[in-house]
Design a protein around this motif. Structure first.
Motif, PDB file in Angstrom:
ATOM      1  N   VAL A 101       0.839  -1.203   0.000  1.00 35.27           N
ATOM      2  CA  VAL A 101       0.000   0.000   0.000  1.00 35.27           C
ATOM      3  C   VAL A 101       0.877   1.256   0.000  1.00 35.27           C
ATOM      4  N   LYS A 153       3.007   5.304  -7.265  1.00 33.90           N
ATOM      5  CA  LYS A 153       1.926   5.303  -8.247  1.00 33.90           C
ATOM      6  C   LYS A 153       1.019   6.525  -8.103  1.00 33.90           C
ATOM      7  N   LYS A 154       0.528   6.750  -6.886  1.00 30.80           N
ATOM      8  CA  LYS A 154      -0.383   7.873  -6.667  1.00 30.80           C
ATOM      9  C   LYS A 154       0.360   9.208  -6.676  1.00 30.80           C
ATOM     10  N   TYR A 186       2.435   1.933  -3.310  1.00 32.18           N
ATOM     11  CA  TYR A 186       1.435   2.504  -4.218  1.00 32.18           C
ATOM     12  C   TYR A 186       1.309   4.014  -4.005  1.00 32.18           C
ATOM     13  N   TRP A 187       1.256   4.454  -2.740  1.00 31.27           N
ATOM     14  CA  TRP A 187       1.116   5.877  -2.444  1.00 31.27           C
ATOM     15  C   TRP A 187       2.278   6.690  -2.999  1.00 31.27           C
TER      16      TRP A 187
END
Length: 453
Positions: free
Chosen positions: A210, A217-218, A213-214
């Motif tokens: 997670v 990706k985000k 991802y932050w």
């Protein structure tokens, strides 16, 4: 600075408001993390006193990992928040990348050492007839070293930019997954004590995904993780490690003291006393979470104040956090004293451990005095970590843990023959002495630095 987020705007404003806003999510997140540690103990206690004691013997080593995770995170928080205070965006990104590199190197070394030398270490600690259970639990737990340290480092980066909400979300995910997996793996899958360890490893792995991802990706964080921002610099590494290593060492000191107390308890009262202390101390750790969360917020606020040379905000942060911390401590003490018998039954729900309940309750009631003197120590150490004086924070911990708690516990339990209750009151006496020393030292430092303006 470009790309200022809501969190950065918060921590560069009113210190009191920032401490309250940052502390809220941290209290929720840290409470849930501690809750799943409690759940581990509760489910493991159903396997019998030996299993609970085995977890107790692994706990000091596990605290080393927790300490390194929190220490690296504290180093990142302090160093990056000082860059934010100084309006140095390039320094923010480079420091974040240095944090990641340091984490990978330390994780690789520690994993090898712990897996290779776990058995002899547990033997020296006096695990005795519980050593096989302790090995089963420990080998799995320590395989997750890289996950724990990476997550802790990422939490520190997020806290440095005032983003404690995202930290809360990650820690909630870890706690919920662990709580769900515990009974499934321990009992339904029949893995026993190993199931508790695997639940921890799996939950940490999911959280790592997670976080990746932050950041990758985000890409909506203030700090950016990218190799293009990484410029090897010993000064940057030092800014992280001068807080991170002492902060980690603080946990190692506490781990060493836990091992010392375990050894004293085995001598004066047997392995049951270790089981009682292990279960009761988990409750204590959960009870001081609101105070620890406030202290963690102070690190960020103090770092920004120091980086921007607004030294008056250091005094404001210290005084305000002390007041809020003491209020929380008083409420915690009263609540714990009343609820101690009921809390103790949670750890003694099985026929094999029911006899431990009255003594666990007695331990918890003694610790009610301990809580009152926790805020002076935590808030004062946080001030020193925030301004980059990690060694001073470490010295305060050594005073409190080794010079006070360990010595007082030894004297009361063995020299004066008060047995396991001597250990309990030794913890209280050491906490009182350490808290007073820390508070006076912090006030002296803040007064001196304000005169330099």
């Amino acid at each position: 600075m470009k790309g200022i987020t809501e969190g950065v705007d918060l921590i560069t404003g009113d210190p009191k408001h920032a401490i309250l806003k940052l502390s809220g999510p941290l209290i929720v997140a840290m409470s849930l993390t501690s809750a799943y540690n409690l759940v581990d103990a509760i489910w493991v206690s159903g396997l019998g006193g030996d299993a609970l004691a085995a977890v107790g013997f692994v706990t000091p080593l596990f605290m080393i990992l927790v300490g390194l995770s929190n220490g690296i995170g504290a180093g990142a928080t302090s160093a990056i928040s000082r860059c934010i205070g100084a309006h140095n965006k390039e320094g923010v990104n480079n420091t974040a990348m240095h944090t990641l590199v340091i984490t990978i190197i330390i994780s690789a070394v520690l994993t090898v050492l712990l897996e290779l030398f776990l058995y002899p270490i547990l033997s020296v600690m006096g695990a005795g007839n519980t050593i096989d259970l302790a090995m089963t639990y420990g080998t799995v737990i320590f395989a997750s070293t890289i996950l724990m340290l990476f997550n802790g480092a990422a939490y520190g980066i997020l806290r440095s930019e005032g983003d404690t909400k995202r930290t809360m979300h990650a820690m909630i995910i870890a706690a919920v997954i662990n709580i769900i997996l515990d009974p499934i793996l321990i009992y339904l899958a029949g893995w026993g004590i190993a199931g508790a360890a695997w639940a921890t490893l799996i939950s940490q792995g999911i959280v790592s995904l997670v976080i990746i991802y932050w950041f990758l990706k985000k890409k909506d964080t203030f700090a950016t993780l990218s190799w293009k921002y990484f410029k090897p610099d010993m000064k940057v590494s030092k800014s992280i490690l001068e807080v991170g290593l002492p902060a980690s060492a603080e946990f190692m000191v506490m781990s060493a003291v836990t091992a010392i107390l375990n050894a004293i308890l085995v001598i004066v009262a047997g392995t049951d006393a270790v089981a009682i202390y292990s279960a009761g101390w988990r409750v204590v750790m959960m009870a001081i979470i609101p105070m620890a969360a406030i202290g963690t917020s102070v690190v960020t606020v103090a770092g920004v104040a120091y980086g921007s040379r607004k030294y008056e905000n250091l005094s404001i942060a210290h005084n305000y956090s002390m007041k809020v911390g003491l209020l929380v401590a008083i409420i915690t003490s009263i609540s714990t004293f009343i609820l101690a018998p009921y809390i103790a039954k949670i750890f003694a729900y099985s026929p094999e451990t029911a006899y431990l309940a009255p003594t666990i309750a007695a331990f918890l009631q003694v610790m009610c005095v301990f809580y009152i003197f926790v805020p002076p120590g935590i808030m004062s150490s946080s001030i020193f970590q925030g301004v980059g004086k990690g060694i001073t924070s470490l010295i305060l911990t050594v005073f409190r843990q080794l010079l006070f708690i360990a010595i007082f516990s030894y004297m009361l339990a063995m020299t004066l023959n008060f047995g396991q209750q001597g250990v309990w009151w030794g913890i209280v006496a050491g906490d009182i002495a350490g808290g007073i020393v820390a508070y006076l030292w912090a006030r002296l430092y803040i007064s001196r630095i304000q005169k330099q303006v």
